[in-house]
Design an enzyme around this catalytic site. Structure first.
Site, PDB file in Angstrom:
ATOM      1  N   ARG A  72       0.819  -1.229   0.000  1.00 57.72           N
ATOM      2  CA  ARG A  72       0.000   0.000   0.000  1.00 57.72           C
ATOM      3  C   ARG A  72       0.853   1.280   0.000  1.00 57.72           C
ATOM      4  NH1 ARG A  72      -3.474  -3.462  -0.599  1.00 57.72           N
ATOM      5  NH2 ARG A  72      -5.534  -3.407   0.311  1.00 57.72           N
TER       6      ARG A  72
ATOM      7  N   SER B  11     -11.027  -0.792   2.729  1.00 58.89           N
ATOM      8  CA  SER B  11     -10.315  -1.004   4.000  1.00 58.89           C
ATOM      9  C   SER B  11      -9.996   0.350   4.607  1.00 58.89           C
ATOM     10  CB  SER B  11      -8.980  -1.709   3.765  1.00 58.89           C
ATOM     11  OG  SER B  11      -9.168  -2.954   3.194  1.00 58.89           O
TER      12      SER B  11
ATOM     13  N   GLU C 187      -5.552   3.587   6.659  1.00 49.43           N
ATOM     14  CA  GLU C 187      -4.989   3.534   5.310  1.00 49.43           C
ATOM     15  C   GLU C 187      -5.513   4.737   4.523  1.00 49.43           C
ATOM     16  OE1 GLU C 187      -4.863   0.684   1.434  1.00 49.43           O
ATOM     17  OE2 GLU C 187      -6.668   0.671   2.610  1.00 49.43           O
TER      18      GLU C 187
HETATM   19  N1  EPU Z   1     -11.132 -11.129   9.414  1.00 51.30           N
HETATM   20  C1  EPU Z   1     -11.949 -11.305  10.509  1.00 51.30           C
HETATM   21  N2  EPU Z   1     -12.984 -10.441  10.683  1.00 51.30           N
HETATM   22  C2  EPU Z   1     -13.252  -9.451   9.808  1.00 51.30           C
HETATM   23  C3  EPU Z   1     -12.406  -9.243   8.689  1.00 51.30           C
HETATM   24  C4  EPU Z   1     -11.349 -10.115   8.524  1.00 51.30           C
HETATM   25  O1  EPU Z   1     -11.755 -12.186  11.307  1.00 51.30           O
HETATM   26  O2  EPU Z   1     -14.238  -8.732  10.022  1.00 51.30           O
HETATM   27  C5  EPU Z   1     -10.056 -12.085   9.180  1.00 51.30           C
HETATM   28  C6  EPU Z   1     -10.438 -13.041   8.033  1.00 51.30           C
HETATM   29  O3  EPU Z   1     -11.133 -14.146   8.498  1.00 51.30           O
HETATM   30  C7  EPU Z   1      -9.097 -13.438   7.485  1.00 51.30           C
HETATM   31  C8  EPU Z   1      -8.247 -12.205   7.713  1.00 51.30           C
HETATM   32  O4  EPU Z   1      -8.892 -11.438   8.726  1.00 51.30           O
HETATM   33  O5  EPU Z   1      -8.542 -14.490   8.212  1.00 51.30           O
HETATM   34  C9  EPU Z   1      -8.048 -11.396   6.455  1.00 51.30           C
HETATM   35  O6  EPU Z   1      -9.299 -10.944   5.961  1.00 51.30           O
HETATM   36  P1  EPU Z   1      -9.535 -10.594   4.415  1.00 51.30           P
HETATM   37  O7  EPU Z   1      -9.104 -11.719   3.556  1.00 51.30           O
HETATM   38  O8  EPU Z   1     -10.932 -10.115   4.272  1.00 51.30           O
HETATM   39  O9  EPU Z   1      -8.506  -9.443   4.125  1.00 51.30           O
HETATM   40  P2  EPU Z   1      -8.069  -8.117   4.909  1.00 51.30           P
HETATM   41  O10 EPU Z   1      -6.683  -8.318   5.419  1.00 51.30           O
HETATM   42  O11 EPU Z   1      -9.108  -7.754   5.908  1.00 51.30           O
HETATM   43  C10 EPU Z   1      -6.961  -7.077   2.779  1.00 51.30           C
HETATM   44  C11 EPU Z   1      -6.984  -5.798   2.024  1.00 51.30           C
HETATM   45  C12 EPU Z   1      -8.263  -5.669   1.189  1.00 51.30           C
HETATM   46  C13 EPU Z   1      -8.287  -6.838   0.205  1.00 51.30           C
HETATM   47  C14 EPU Z   1      -8.236  -8.147   1.012  1.00 51.30           C
HETATM   48  C15 EPU Z   1      -8.104  -9.342   0.131  1.00 51.30           C
HETATM   49  C16 EPU Z   1      -5.694  -4.246   3.382  1.00 51.30           C
HETATM   50  C17 EPU Z   1      -5.688  -2.998   4.203  1.00 51.30           C
HETATM   51  N3  EPU Z   1      -6.861  -4.660   2.925  1.00 51.30           N
HETATM   52  O12 EPU Z   1      -8.048  -7.051   3.727  1.00 51.30           O
HETATM   53  O13 EPU Z   1      -8.186  -4.461   0.443  1.00 51.30           O
HETATM   54  O14 EPU Z   1      -9.450  -6.811  -0.591  1.00 51.30           O
HETATM   55  O15 EPU Z   1      -7.060  -8.157   1.880  1.00 51.30           O
HETATM   56  O16 EPU Z   1      -6.848  -9.364  -0.449  1.00 51.30           O
HETATM   57  O17 EPU Z   1      -4.630  -4.817   3.145  1.00 51.30           O
HETATM   58  C18 EPU Z   1      -8.906  -2.194   0.283  1.00 51.30           C
HETATM   59  O18 EPU Z   1      -7.723  -1.860   0.285  1.00 51.30           O
HETATM   60  O19 EPU Z   1      -9.820  -1.326   0.233  1.00 51.30           O
HETATM   61  C19 EPU Z   1      -9.264  -3.601   0.383  1.00 51.30           C
HETATM   62  C20 EPU Z   1     -10.525  -3.991   0.435  1.00 51.30           C
END
Ligand code: EPU
Length: 333
Positions: A157, A233, A328
Site C-alpha cells: 500500500r 479497507s 490507510e
Molecule cells: N477477518 C476477521 N474479521 C473481519 C475481517 C477479517 O476475522 O471482520 C479475518 C479473516 O477471516 C481473514 C483475515 O482477517 O482471516 C483477512 O481478511 P480478508 O481476507 O478479508 O482481508 P483483509 O486483510 O481484511 C486485505 C486488504 C483488502 C483486500 C483483502 C483481500 C488491506 C488494508 N486490505 O483485507 O483491500 O481486498 O485483503 O486481499 O490490506 C482495500 O484496500 O480497500 C481492500 C478492500
C-alpha cells in the site's frame, strides 16, 4: 464553492473552493501558476480519502483517458493507460484483449493514476508487480518525468508518490507490462476455496472466470460504494514482531497471520471484530457487518463522525491487543 459529495466514495458532503478536471497535459500545464500559489489536492475517484473538513483550495481530477498498446514480445505486452481511466474498466479491457495479470484486482474502486500511487492490492496481487513505468507531471518544474518501476519504491500500500514525493508529481499515464499467457495467481487461500465451492477447477480456470469470482467475493464482503459510503479497507494491517505474535498466539491460538521478512502481519479486521466492533455504530458512522476493516457512512455522516469512530476503534484495539493500527485512508484536513 463546489460540492465534493460525488467525488468521494465515503459520501461526505464536503466543499472545496474550486474543482477542475483537465483532459490533457497542456491543460495541466496551464494550471501551473495556480498550483504554485494555491492550496491544491489531486484526487482520483476519491475512494481512499476522507474529507474531514471543507477544502479551502483547488481539487484536481484527471480526465486523461485512453489506452494503447506500446509493443510486445513473445511473453509480454506493454500497455499505456491514461490516469483518468476507471480502474475496473481498464482491468476488464485488458482481460478482453488477452493481457493478463490484473484479474485479482478486479472491481477495486478507483482510477488508473491512483493504482500507481497507492499500489492497490487484493487477493495476493499488487499493482506494482505489473507496473513498468509511471509518467508524471512535475508541479515544481512543469516538466514531464517518467519513473521506472524500481524508482517507485513499491511496498504494501505504498510508493514514493505517497511519501517522499507526496504532492509534487501528478500521474498522467501508467505503463503496465502484462503477460500474454494466463497464469492465475491463486496463492490467496480463500480464492482456491471459492473456486472449489463454485465447482471450478483451479488448473483450468479462465481469466474471465477468475475475474467473475473475484467480483463475487468482493461483493459479498465489501460495500458497493454506490449504495453504502465507505473507502474500502479503512486501516492498514499492522506488522508486529515475532515475539509479540507468539505472545498473542498463546491467548488466541487461531489468530490469522501472514509471516513476512520483517515480522508478522495481523489482519486489523480480525482484531476489530474481537473488540466487538463488527456491525456496531457510533452516531451515523459504523463498522461494516461483513468486514470489520471497513468503516461505513450510515447516512449523512460528516468527516468528523468518521474520525470519531476511527479513534474509538483504534483505542479499543490498542487496549485489548497493545497494537497500534493506522488508517490507510488519507485524511484531508
Ligand atoms: N477477518 C476477521 N474479521 C473481519 C475481517 C477479517 O476475522 O471482520 C479475518 C479473516 O477471516 C481473514 C483475515 O482477517 O482471516 C483477512 O481478511 P480478508 O481476507 O478479508 O482481508 P483483509 O486483510 O481484511 C486485505 C486488504 C483488502 C483486500 C483483502 C483481500 C488491506 C488494508 N486490505 O483485507 O483491500 O481486498 O485483503 O486481499 O490490506 C482495500 O484496500 O480497500 C481492500 C478492500
Amino acid at each position: 464553492m463546489y460540492s465534493l459529495l460525488h467525488h468521494n466514495t465515503f459520501g461526505i458532503d464536503a466543499w472545496c473552493r474550486d474543482f477542475k478536471e483537465y483532459v490533457s497535459i497542456d491543460e495541466l500545464h496551464s494550471l501551473l501558476p495556480e498550483l504554485k500559489t494555491s492550496r491544491w489536492l489531486h484526487i482520483g475517484r476519491g475512494s481512499n480519502l476522507l474529507f474531514v473538513n471543507d477544502f479551502d483550495g483547488l481539487i484536481l481530477h484527471s480526465g486523461i483517458t485512453g489506452f494503447e498498446e506500446l509493443g510486445r514480445d513473445e511473453q509480454y505486452v506493454w500497455v499505456r493507460a491514461g490516469a483518468g481511466n476507471e480502474w475496473d474498466d481498464f482491468v476488464a479491457c485488458c482481460i478482453d484483449k488477452g493481457y493478463f495479470g490484473l484479474e485479482n484486482l478486479s472491481l477495486i474502486p478507483g482510477e488508473v493514476g491512483a493504482s500507481a500511487v497507492q499500489n492497490i492490492g487484493a487477493y495476493g496481487v499488487e499493482a506494482g508487480q505489473y507496473i513498468d513505468k509511471v509518467e508524471t507531471f512535475d508541479t515544481e518544474t512543469g516538466k514531464i518525468r517518467v519513473f521506472e518501476k524500481a524508482e517507485c519504491q513499491y511496498a504494501y500500500r505504498s510508493s514514493i508518490f505517497k511519501h517522499e514525493y507526496k504532492g509534487r508529481y501528478i500521474v498522467t499515464h501508467v505503463v503496465y507490462r502484462l503477460s500474454l499467457t494466463f497464469s492465475p495467481d491463486l496463492e490467496y487461500g480463500a480464492i482456491v476455496r471459492e473456486l472449489q465451492a463454485h465447482d471450478i477447477n483451479p488448473q483450468t480456470v479462465t481469466a474471465k472466470q477468475l475475474r467473475n469470482l473475484i467480483i463475487d467475493v468482493r461483493k459479498s464482503k465489501l460495500p458497493d460504494p454506490d449504495e453504502i459510503g465507505s473507502a474500502g479497507s479503512f486501516f492498514v494491517n499492522p506488522v508486529v514482531s515475532v515475539e509479540k505474535f507468539e505472545s498473542l498466539k498463546k491467548i488466541y491460538p487461531d489468530i490469522p497471520h501472514y509471516t513476512l521478512d520483517n515480522g508478522v502481519k495481523i489482519p486489523a479486521g480480525w482484531m476489530i471484530e474481537k473488540c466487538g466492533w463488527k456491525g456496531r455504530s457510533l452516531g451515523p458512522a459504523g463498522v461494516y457487518g461483513k468486514q470489520a476493516l471497513v468503516i461505513v457512512n450510515l447516512g449523512g455522516a460528516t468527516g468528523e463522525d468518521i474520525v470519531r469512530i476511527s479513534d474509538a476503534v483504534r483505542s479499543d484495539v490498542r487496549e485489548k491487543f497493545d497494537i497500534e493500527i493506522y488508517p490507510e485512508v488519507n485524511f484531508i484536513v
